[in-house]
Design a protein around this motif. Sequence first.
Motif, PDB file in Angstrom:
ATOM      1  N   LYS A 130       0.826  -1.074   0.222  1.00 51.86           N
ATOM      2  CA  LYS A 130       0.111   0.063  -0.056  1.00 51.86           C
ATOM      3  C   LYS A 130       0.899   1.373   0.035  1.00 51.86           C
ATOM      4  O   LYS A 130       0.149   2.349  -0.285  1.00 51.86           O
ATOM      5  N   VAL A 131       2.011   1.242   0.139  1.00 52.06           N
ATOM      6  CA  VAL A 131       3.159   2.226   0.262  1.00 52.06           C
ATOM      7  C   VAL A 131       3.965   2.201  -0.809  1.00 52.06           C
ATOM      8  O   VAL A 131       4.519   1.161  -1.150  1.00 52.06           O
ATOM      9  N   SER A 132       4.159   3.485  -1.585  1.00 50.61           N
ATOM     10  CA  SER A 132       4.826   3.371  -2.580  1.00 50.61           C
ATOM     11  C   SER A 132       6.291   3.561  -2.478  1.00 50.61           C
ATOM     12  O   SER A 132       6.692   3.833  -1.243  1.00 50.61           O
ATOM     13  N   ARG A 133       7.281   3.230  -3.226  1.00 47.77           N
ATOM     14  CA  ARG A 133       8.608   3.334  -2.848  1.00 47.77           C
ATOM     15  C   ARG A 133       9.081   4.583  -2.710  1.00 47.77           C
ATOM     16  O   ARG A 133      10.016   5.095  -1.888  1.00 47.77           O
ATOM     17  N   GLU A 134       8.604   5.847  -3.585  1.00 46.09           N
ATOM     18  CA  GLU A 134       8.764   7.079  -3.220  1.00 46.09           C
ATOM     19  C   GLU A 134       8.182   7.507  -1.678  1.00 46.09           C
ATOM     20  O   GLU A 134       9.137   8.057  -1.174  1.00 46.09           O
ATOM     21  N   GLN A 135       7.500   7.070  -1.251  1.00 45.22           N
ATOM     22  CA  GLN A 135       7.022   7.405   0.073  1.00 45.22           C
ATOM     23  C   GLN A 135       7.854   6.638   1.149  1.00 45.22           C
ATOM     24  O   GLN A 135       8.256   7.347   2.257  1.00 45.22           O
ATOM     25  N   VAL A 136       8.250   5.513   0.895  1.00 47.98           N
ATOM     26  CA  VAL A 136       9.239   4.951   1.707  1.00 47.98           C
ATOM     27  C   VAL A 136      10.585   5.551   1.709  1.00 47.98           C
ATOM     28  O   VAL A 136      11.146   5.995   2.843  1.00 47.98           O
ATOM     29  N   SER A 137      11.188   6.095   0.389  1.00 48.04           N
ATOM     30  CA  SER A 137      12.325   6.869   0.294  1.00 48.04           C
ATOM     31  C   SER A 137      12.127   8.155   1.271  1.00 48.04           C
ATOM     32  O   SER A 137      12.987   8.729   1.906  1.00 48.04           O
ATOM     33  N   ASP A 138      11.074   8.801   1.163  1.00 46.41           N
ATOM     34  CA  ASP A 138      10.718  10.115   1.763  1.00 46.41           C
ATOM     35  C   ASP A 138      10.629   9.978   3.291  1.00 46.41           C
ATOM     36  O   ASP A 138      11.161  10.586   4.103  1.00 46.41           O
ATOM     37  N   LEU A 139       9.994   8.790   3.796  1.00 50.14           N
ATOM     38  CA  LEU A 139      10.029   8.468   5.164  1.00 50.14           C
ATOM     39  C   LEU A 139      11.207   8.442   5.565  1.00 50.14           C
ATOM     40  O   LEU A 139      11.610   8.804   6.732  1.00 50.14           O
ATOM     41  N   LEU A 140      12.236   7.572   5.004  1.00 53.89           N
ATOM     42  CA  LEU A 140      13.516   7.361   5.423  1.00 53.89           C
ATOM     43  C   LEU A 140      14.340   8.709   5.673  1.00 53.89           C
ATOM     44  O   LEU A 140      15.010   8.772   6.542  1.00 53.89           O
ATOM     45  N   LEU A 141      14.160   9.435   4.728  1.00 52.56           N
ATOM     46  CA  LEU A 141      14.966  10.664   4.635  1.00 52.56           C
ATOM     47  C   LEU A 141      14.441  11.800   5.684  1.00 52.56           C
ATOM     48  O   LEU A 141      15.123  12.379   6.163  1.00 52.56           O
ATOM     49  N   ILE A 142      13.217  11.664   5.863  1.00 57.67           N
ATOM     50  CA  ILE A 142      12.532  12.336   6.906  1.00 57.67           C
ATOM     51  C   ILE A 142      13.050  12.097   8.424  1.00 57.67           C
ATOM     52  O   ILE A 142      13.365  12.960   9.468  1.00 57.67           O
ATOM     53  N   ALA A 143      13.304  10.762   8.529  1.00 59.05           N
ATOM     54  CA  ALA A 143      13.585  10.116   9.827  1.00 59.05           C
ATOM     55  C   ALA A 143      15.147  10.563  10.272  1.00 59.05           C
ATOM     56  O   ALA A 143      15.461  10.479  11.522  1.00 59.05           O
ATOM     57  N   VAL A 144      15.859  11.096   9.230  1.00 57.57           N
ATOM     58  CA  VAL A 144      17.295  11.068   9.218  1.00 57.57           C
ATOM     59  C   VAL A 144      17.304  12.669   9.616  1.00 57.57           C
ATOM     60  O   VAL A 144      16.938  13.496   9.020  1.00 57.57           O
ATOM     61  N   LYS A 145      18.348  12.881  10.591  1.00 57.80           N
ATOM     62  CA  LYS A 145      18.612  14.364  11.094  1.00 57.80           C
ATOM     63  C   LYS A 145      19.815  15.018  10.326  1.00 57.80           C
ATOM     64  O   LYS A 145      19.803  16.242  10.218  1.00 57.80           O
ATOM     65  N   SER A 146      20.602  14.343   9.594  1.00 57.40           N
ATOM     66  CA  SER A 146      21.743  14.627   9.007  1.00 57.40           C
ATOM     67  C   SER A 146      21.393  15.723   7.823  1.00 57.40           C
ATOM     68  O   SER A 146      20.536  15.709   7.072  1.00 57.40           O
ATOM     69  N   PRO A 147      22.223  17.022   7.835  1.00 58.81           N
ATOM     70  CA  PRO A 147      21.938  17.853   6.855  1.00 58.81           C
ATOM     71  C   PRO A 147      22.080  17.254   5.159  1.00 58.81           C
ATOM     72  O   PRO A 147      21.656  17.902   4.333  1.00 58.81           O
ATOM     73  N   LEU A 148      22.857  16.177   5.386  1.00 53.95           N
ATOM     74  CA  LEU A 148      23.050  15.734   3.972  1.00 53.95           C
ATOM     75  C   LEU A 148      21.797  14.791   3.325  1.00 53.95           C
ATOM     76  O   LEU A 148      21.913  14.395   2.341  1.00 53.95           O
ATOM     77  N   LYS A 149      20.949  14.813   4.149  1.00 50.37           N
ATOM     78  CA  LYS A 149      19.575  14.329   3.628  1.00 50.37           C
ATOM     79  C   LYS A 149      18.793  15.132   2.335  1.00 50.37           C
ATOM     80  O   LYS A 149      18.159  14.460   1.711  1.00 50.37           O
ATOM     81  N   ASP A 150      19.535  16.309   2.454  1.00 49.58           N
ATOM     82  CA  ASP A 150      19.097  17.188   1.211  1.00 49.58           C
ATOM     83  C   ASP A 150      19.729  16.950   0.084  1.00 49.58           C
ATOM     84  O   ASP A 150      19.611  17.719  -1.055  1.00 49.58           O
ATOM     85  N   ASP A 151      21.031  16.317   0.176  1.00 45.79           N
ATOM     86  CA  ASP A 151      21.940  16.104  -0.896  1.00 45.79           C
ATOM     87  C   ASP A 151      21.455  15.254  -1.878  1.00 45.79           C
ATOM     88  O   ASP A 151      20.905  14.251  -1.645  1.00 45.79           O
ATOM     89  N   ALA A 152      21.689  15.785  -3.316  1.00 46.80           N
ATOM     90  CA  ALA A 152      21.138  14.978  -4.382  1.00 46.80           C
ATOM     91  C   ALA A 152      21.702  13.366  -4.256  1.00 46.80           C
ATOM     92  O   ALA A 152      20.930  12.362  -4.716  1.00 46.80           O
ATOM     93  N   GLN A 153      22.890  13.300  -4.080  1.00 43.08           N
ATOM     94  CA  GLN A 153      23.625  11.917  -3.948  1.00 43.08           C
ATOM     95  C   GLN A 153      23.140  11.135  -3.031  1.00 43.08           C
ATOM     96  O   GLN A 153      22.961   9.903  -3.318  1.00 43.08           O
ATOM     97  N   ALA A 154      22.972  11.876  -1.849  1.00 43.65           N
ATOM     98  CA  ALA A 154      22.244  11.100  -0.750  1.00 43.65           C
ATOM     99  C   ALA A 154      20.770  10.297  -1.065  1.00 43.65           C
ATOM    100  O   ALA A 154      20.432   9.401  -0.860  1.00 43.65           O
ATOM    101  N   LYS A 155      20.224  11.499  -1.599  1.00 48.95           N
ATOM    102  CA  LYS A 155      18.680  11.037  -1.986  1.00 48.95           C
ATOM    103  C   LYS A 155      18.838   9.880  -3.105  1.00 48.95           C
ATOM    104  O   LYS A 155      18.081   8.819  -2.926  1.00 48.95           O
ATOM    105  N   ASN A 156      19.682   9.964  -4.035  1.00 53.90           N
ATOM    106  CA  ASN A 156      19.667   8.987  -4.952  1.00 53.90           C
ATOM    107  C   ASN A 156      20.069   7.581  -4.396  1.00 53.90           C
ATOM    108  O   ASN A 156      19.663   6.560  -4.787  1.00 53.90           O
TER     109      ASN A 156
END
Length: 179
Positions: free
Chosen positions: A51-77
């Motif tokens: 019921k949960v898309s892969r995009e939602q899982v990725s977003d959830l994972l990045l939201i849960a991380v406090k590191s400033p790198l979570k906004d980095d394009a390579q980290a997101k990839n």
Amino acid sequence: MAELATIARPYAEALFRVAEAGDLGAWSNFVEELAQVARLPELLSVATSPKVSREQVSDLLLIAVKSPLKDDAQAKNFVHMLVDNHRLPLMPEIATQFDVLKNAREGAADALIVSAFPLEGEQLNDLVASLERKFQRKLKATVEIDPSLIGGVRVTVGDEVLDTSVRARLASMQTALTA
């Protein structure tokens, strides 16, 4: 367990190559945070839900991380790639291997010191200094207490173990006497 290490190794090496071009310490923190979040059974449950898309899982994972790198394009990839390839359960092993690569680059190693009694201050500093001379590298020490050792310490650095505990000496004497 070896299979997990084999699968995780290319991910850790690729991520390490990316991290070397930037702030290695920040990337190390980011990877460790990802590993901690990926260990949560709740997250793994959500990640495997149809019921949960892969995009939602990725977003959830990045939201849960406090590191400033979570906004980095390579980290997101990297996070998207892990989720898309169903490799999220590998994240703790990826973090372990990333840390090994980082330590090798810095000429350091993690050391687990298990002691029968608490080690603090000057006593711990002296022990770490002598262990660094013995193992000929900088050590990042973690101390655990195990009263069953009776006395002394057991040190693990990588795959090397130095056991000077009273329990180990007693076992050695028992073996010698019964042989």
